[in-house]
Write a protein that holds these residues in place. Sequence first.
Motif, PDB file in Angstrom:
ATOM      1  N   ILE A   1     -21.947 -40.198  60.432  1.00  0.00           N
ATOM      2  CA  ILE A   1     -20.598 -40.768  60.626  1.00  0.00           C
ATOM      3  C   ILE A   1     -20.596 -42.219  61.087  1.00  0.00           C
ATOM      4  CG2 ILE A   1     -19.666 -38.498  61.227  1.00  0.00           C
ATOM      5  CD1 ILE A   1     -19.520 -39.427  64.138  1.00  0.00           C
ATOM      6  N   GLU A   2     -21.758 -42.814  61.335  1.00  0.00           N
ATOM      7  CA  GLU A   2     -21.785 -44.149  61.920  1.00  0.00           C
ATOM      8  C   GLU A   2     -21.145 -45.214  61.028  1.00  0.00           C
ATOM      9  OE1 GLU A   2     -25.774 -45.193  62.728  1.00  0.00           O
ATOM     10  OE2 GLU A   2     -26.495 -44.875  60.687  1.00  0.00           O
ATOM     11  N   LYS A   3     -21.062 -44.962  59.703  1.00  0.00           N
ATOM     12  CA  LYS A   3     -20.449 -45.924  58.797  1.00  0.00           C
ATOM     13  C   LYS A   3     -18.979 -45.624  58.521  1.00  0.00           C
ATOM     14  CE  LYS A   3     -24.759 -47.186  56.516  1.00  0.00           C
ATOM     15  NZ  LYS A   3     -25.509 -47.264  55.234  1.00  0.00           N
ATOM     16  N   GLU A   4     -18.468 -44.553  59.125  1.00  0.00           N
ATOM     17  CA  GLU A   4     -17.058 -44.203  58.964  1.00  0.00           C
ATOM     18  C   GLU A   4     -16.195 -45.156  59.800  1.00  0.00           C
ATOM     19  OE1 GLU A   4     -15.819 -42.097  56.981  1.00  0.00           O
ATOM     20  OE2 GLU A   4     -17.281 -40.516  56.564  1.00  0.00           O
ATOM     21  N   PRO A   5     -14.885 -45.262  59.496  1.00  0.00           N
ATOM     22  CA  PRO A   5     -13.982 -46.070  60.331  1.00  0.00           C
ATOM     23  C   PRO A   5     -14.005 -45.575  61.776  1.00  0.00           C
ATOM     24  CG  PRO A   5     -12.911 -45.465  58.272  1.00  0.00           C
ATOM     25  CD  PRO A   5     -14.192 -44.687  58.331  1.00  0.00           C
ATOM     26  N   ILE A   6     -13.742 -46.477  62.695  1.00  0.00           N
ATOM     27  CA  ILE A   6     -13.800 -46.141  64.115  1.00  0.00           C
ATOM     28  C   ILE A   6     -12.831 -45.017  64.464  1.00  0.00           C
ATOM     29  CG2 ILE A   6     -12.115 -47.917  64.743  1.00  0.00           C
ATOM     30  CD1 ILE A   6     -15.182 -46.832  66.822  1.00  0.00           C
TER      31      ILE A   6
END
Length: 507
Positions: free
Chosen positions: A329-334
Amino acid sequence: MNVIVADDEKRVCALICALVEWEELGLTLIGTAYDGLTALSLIEAKQPDVLITDIRMPGIDGLELIRQARELQPELQFIIISGHKQFDYAQHAIKYGVAEYLLKPIKGHELNQTLLRLKKEHAERTSAESSIQELRDAKRSMMHSAFLTFLQTNTPPLLGQWQKYTGLFAIAVIALRGVRGRHALGAVQTKILHLLEGEEQAVTLAAHEGDLYLLFAYQESEREHIVTLCTRIVEILRTQAQLFRDLKSAISLGVEVSSIHEINESLISAHDRLSQRLIGGFEQFYQAKHHKALPTEEHVEFVRQRFTQACAQMSESAEELVNELFNTIEKEPISVIEHVLLQSFSYAQRFVEEQNPDLEENQELWLTIRDASTLEDLRFRYQSGLTELLHLHVQHQEHALSRPIKLAKALIDQQYGDELLSLERVSEAVHLNPSYFSGLFKKRMGVGFADYVLEVRMEAAKKLLVETSMPITKVAALVGYRDPKHFSRAFKKYGQIKPNEYRKLYG
């Protein structure tokens, strides 16, 4: 009612004051003035209900005084004192809303009757205004209650009081974070309510789960004014942050919708946009320009499965779980990251509480994660929180599992002399399934149920053989064996020696 008297002649001013029946009429003289400027200052400072004034005065005359006083205090009532020569001139006062003027020489009865009439009108107006205000307050209360219920249930149809408005709707979320955030809630709420006083737009403020929520109903032409209000709220938040030192706050305005039935979209977008504070910082205004639903359930389900598995394995570390989660999930939107972490932690907390009914609810754990100030801080608090939950689960499970075993041991110690003592009977006494009890007993004690009972019986038999002279048959019966031969075989197998030989050797 409070009265101010203004006349450029001190003698006339004193005469007016003397003619008024103050006590009988229930009136109070709160000031006198001998020129228009002084009278205007008194009006601004003391807010009278009635002004008695001459038409001609130095500085500014009576008409100009009335005009400016009306701007200061629209509800102020006027009595003009006029000589015969100024009668026509005084009639111009009608355009300023003055309907009461008296001719000199002043007659006490006429003056008091006029004041009495004004008092009655004032009372009627005040009563009417009070009734109107009560209706307005009741309306505001219903609108507030409807909004709060909506926040608690996420059910737009409950916002029935808002359906009569046409135009646009939007929700703003005011996040209050930190331990002091809970303490500052009341102070911030009061400041914002004061800011909203007199607003023409339909707006209500509600506190829910430690945050504040605003619901606006407005026209398209008022859109910029709503944004201005939000920026002014930021100034309030910055001031409060100086008073409550660990208070971290921000405001987010959701997308506007054209129907109150679509208001959930504004609420969700406001929450999503608020996540930007983890990157952009606090004491800021964030506005959602659009909203797109982003998938989070798959990530939440991953945590559910892994956390449930960790609990079953009695693990006390969440590091591996969190590392795997952030790899995906690190590249997902905040907003997605924050939503996944908060939702999955809520599940983990509920799961642990359901598995351990005696565990007290601890809302502070979830609040600690929600109060994170940066993404790195959020990850650290999330991992620490899950680890704490796993530790609590293991601790309470150990306690819960040890209790039936302690009861079983006590039962065996009491009933080992009963030949009918069995695993089924003991498992029933401790309210566990026989198969589960058998495995649990072996895991906790290191030996199976039958071997443990045998050990208890044989150790008791040893003691009887050494400390008494009773026959072997009696010893066998006391430790649960009706058949002495069966006892002897079991004793020899357990201790590699016959009962009578053990007595000779140690008795």
